[in-house]
Motif scaffolding. Structure first.
Motif, mmCIF file in Angstrom:
data_model
loop_
_atom_site.group_PDB
_atom_site.id
_atom_site.type_symbol
_atom_site.label_atom_id
_atom_site.label_comp_id
_atom_site.label_asym_id
_atom_site.label_seq_id
_atom_site.Cartn_x
_atom_site.Cartn_y
_atom_site.Cartn_z
ATOM 1 N N ALA A 1 58.049 35.299 64.037
ATOM 2 C CA ALA A 1 57.198 36.443 64.373
ATOM 3 C C ALA A 1 57.350 37.552 63.339
ATOM 4 N N VAL A 2 58.593 37.786 62.883
ATOM 5 C CA VAL A 2 58.831 38.828 61.877
ATOM 6 C C VAL A 2 58.099 38.491 60.584
ATOM 7 N N TYR A 3 58.185 37.232 60.157
ATOM 8 C CA TYR A 3 57.545 36.820 58.909
ATOM 9 C C TYR A 3 56.033 37.018 58.963
ATOM 10 N N HIS A 4 55.403 36.585 60.048
ATOM 11 C CA HIS A 4 53.950 36.678 60.130
ATOM 12 C C HIS A 4 53.472 38.118 60.307
ATOM 13 N N LYS A 5 54.263 38.957 60.982
ATOM 14 C CA LYS A 5 53.898 40.367 61.086
ATOM 15 C C LYS A 5 54.011 41.061 59.731
ATOM 16 N N LEU A 6 55.101 40.765 59.009
ATOM 17 C CA LEU A 6 55.235 41.332 57.662
ATOM 18 C C LEU A 6 54.141 40.799 56.740
ATOM 19 N N ASN A 7 53.776 39.544 56.946
ATOM 20 C CA ASN A 7 52.699 38.956 56.150
ATOM 21 C C ASN A 7 51.377 39.672 56.412
ATOM 22 N N LEU A 8 51.096 39.969 57.687
ATOM 23 C CA LEU A 8 49.869 40.680 58.032
ATOM 24 C C LEU A 8 49.858 42.082 57.445
ATOM 25 N N ILE A 9 51.009 42.755 57.527
ATOM 26 C CA ILE A 9 51.086 44.130 57.022
ATOM 27 C C ILE A 9 51.089 44.164 55.494
ATOM 28 N N GLY A 10 51.947 43.332 54.899
ATOM 29 C CA GLY A 10 52.119 43.376 53.453
ATOM 30 C C GLY A 10 51.030 42.698 52.658
ATOM 31 N N MET A 11 50.440 41.642 53.223
ATOM 32 C CA MET A 11 49.461 40.871 52.468
ATOM 33 C C MET A 11 48.028 41.098 52.921
ATOM 34 N N TYR A 12 47.831 41.913 53.953
ATOM 35 C CA TYR A 12 46.453 42.188 54.371
ATOM 36 C C TYR A 12 46.218 43.680 54.607
ATOM 37 N N ALA A 13 46.966 44.270 55.539
ATOM 38 C CA ALA A 13 46.709 45.664 55.911
ATOM 39 C C ALA A 13 46.967 46.622 54.745
ATOM 40 N N THR A 14 48.113 46.476 54.077
ATOM 41 C CA THR A 14 48.443 47.376 52.966
ATOM 42 C C THR A 14 47.480 47.212 51.789
ATOM 43 N N PRO A 15 47.223 45.985 51.299
ATOM 44 C CA PRO A 15 46.220 45.844 50.235
ATOM 45 C C PRO A 15 44.844 46.364 50.653
ATOM 46 N N LEU A 16 44.485 46.169 51.924
ATOM 47 C CA LEU A 16 43.205 46.686 52.409
ATOM 48 C C LEU A 16 43.160 48.205 52.285
ATOM 49 N N GLY A 17 44.232 48.874 52.696
ATOM 50 C CA GLY A 17 44.274 50.327 52.586
ATOM 51 C C GLY A 17 44.190 50.808 51.149
ATOM 52 N N VAL A 18 44.923 50.121 50.263
ATOM 53 C CA VAL A 18 44.901 50.506 48.850
ATOM 54 C C VAL A 18 43.502 50.333 48.271
ATOM 55 N N MET A 19 42.854 49.223 48.574
ATOM 56 C CA MET A 19 41.515 48.971 48.031
ATOM 57 C C MET A 19 40.487 49.942 48.594
ATOM 58 N N VAL A 20 40.601 50.298 49.868
ATOM 59 C CA VAL A 20 39.681 51.273 50.459
ATOM 60 C C VAL A 20 39.811 52.617 49.758
ATOM 61 N N ILE A 21 41.061 53.045 49.499
ATOM 62 C CA ILE A 21 41.285 54.328 48.817
ATOM 63 C C ILE A 21 40.731 54.294 47.400
ATOM 64 N N LEU A 22 41.032 53.231 46.659
ATOM 65 C CA LEU A 22 40.582 53.141 45.267
ATOM 66 C C LEU A 22 39.068 53.061 45.165
#
Length: 364
Positions: free
Chosen positions: A200-221
């Motif tokens: 569960a920890v791995y997949h949550k970190l995967n969702l945050i680190g590999m989807y949510a965070t890049p999504l936020g960065v791309m939206v800002i840029l």
């Protein structure tokens, strides 16, 4: 449920839905065909399109720019997904989640197939972030963009691969082949390799680190990029040119819109993939149709992206046509040459036959 080699079956409950699922292997022939045929088209178009993209960029000198290098990086990762993992999906649609290979070879493929798939996905995400950054710098600093420093782009591409390979080492370590109720499966056993609850920890970190965070960065840029392009030529802007829009601004606007569309489609198509992965880590039952749509939608993006390039980029469209017409022309020339050689041999045979008949006729 008998899990051979692991005494504590409860520690692997997140993978239990996979073993107990009757998805796909119990489907009727009609359902299997209805799911398989679209996947065959996806594999075909994805393979052809993502082979053409690198050929276009390295074939045309004018296309060798930083943004196109990142696009090539995404195309290569999509091609890996197409050639390595999509055949596995075809086997799932035909025979369910059972792993068809056994022994040492089966274990090697079990580890590598999923490792390559997740690594390629990470490379695509990092490349999308790099494209967003390149577009931002190209707009705010048009006189000195990454297009003049392709070496930096190559370094960043190398970093995306090294980082992606490193992040997916847990998959390489924890993917195992197990015998479940007499059937062989390949599944991710993070809880057994690391600690209980690590799945569960791995997949949550995967969702945050590999989807949510890049999504936020791309939206800002991209928000900053579009805001800059919109305001640069607004009347009354002291830094705006007094005449018409500059060619560099027009070019940047077109490229930015195209890659914005590509990245938006990428994020939307892969969203369900990450969400379902988190749900599965908590042993939540997932409908078979959702399982299929999750994979199909994500992999459909691999075939869709080259189509966007052809539709919205005149340069890509022109080079695609040039390569395809060249291949068609070469195959046609080969076909004509073969036919001419065949006709020549036929004429030679008829000539020899007629000469032989004439010789015997004169002799008689």
């Amino acid at each position: 449920m008998d899990v051979k080699g692991y005494p504590d079956n409860e520690s692997f409950s997140p993978a239990r839905h996979l073993f107990e699922s009757t998805c796909f292997d119990m489907d009727s022939t009609a359902v299997k065909i209805s799911r398989l045929v679209p996947y065959v088209f996806v594999i075909t178009f994805s393979a052809v399109g993502n082979i053409l993209v690198p050929l276009v960029v390295f074939r045309a000198q004018s296309m060798r720019k930083a943004v196109n290098f990142f696009i090539v990086n995404m195309a290569i990762s999509d091609l890996l997904i197409t050639l390595v993992y999509m055949p596995r999906v075809v086997s799932i649609l035909l025979a369910g989640y059972r792993w068809l290979a056994k022994g040492l070879a089966g274990l090697v493929f079990c580890k590598l197939v999923y490792f390559v798939h997740e690594t390629a996905l990470s490379v695509s995400i990092f490349s999308a972030v790099c494209i967003s950054g390149e577009r931002f710098l190209a707009v705010i600093r048009p006189l000195r963009t990454w297009n003049r420093d392709n070496k930096l782009a190559r370094i960043l591409i190398t970093v995306t691969w090294i980082g992606s390979l490193s992040m997916r080492i847990p998959i390489l370590m924890a993917n195992e082949i197990q015998e479940i109720n007499g059937k062989t499966y390949c599944a991710l056993f993070l809880d057994g390799v690391f600690w209980p609850g690590s799945t569960a920890v791995y997949h949550k970190l995967n969702l945050i680190g590999m989807y949510a965070t890049p999504l936020g960065v791309m939206v800002i840029l991209y928000s900053a990029t579009l805001f800059t392009l919109k305001n640069r030529n607004r009347p009354g802007n002291p830094v705006a040119p007094k005449t018409t829009m500059q060619p560099s601004d027009i070019r940047n606007r077109k490229v930015s819109r195209m890659v914005l569309l590509v990245l938006t489609a990428f994020l939307l198509c892969w969203m369900l993939y990450f969400v379902v992965a988190v749900m599965e880590s908590y042993d939540i039952d997932i409908l078979c149709d959702v399982r299929y749509f999750r994979l199909f939608l994500a992999h459909f993006n691999c075939a869709l992206t080259p189509v966007f390039y052809a539709l919205f980029s005149e340069n890509y469209r022109r080079e695609f046509k040039s390569i395809l017409f060249a291949c068609y022309g070469e195959s046609r020339v080969r076909s004509m040459t073969s036919q001419q050689a065949l006709d020549g041999r036929h004429m030679f045979h008829e000539s020899r036959t007629s000469h032989t008949k004439l010789f015997f006729h004169r002799k008689t």
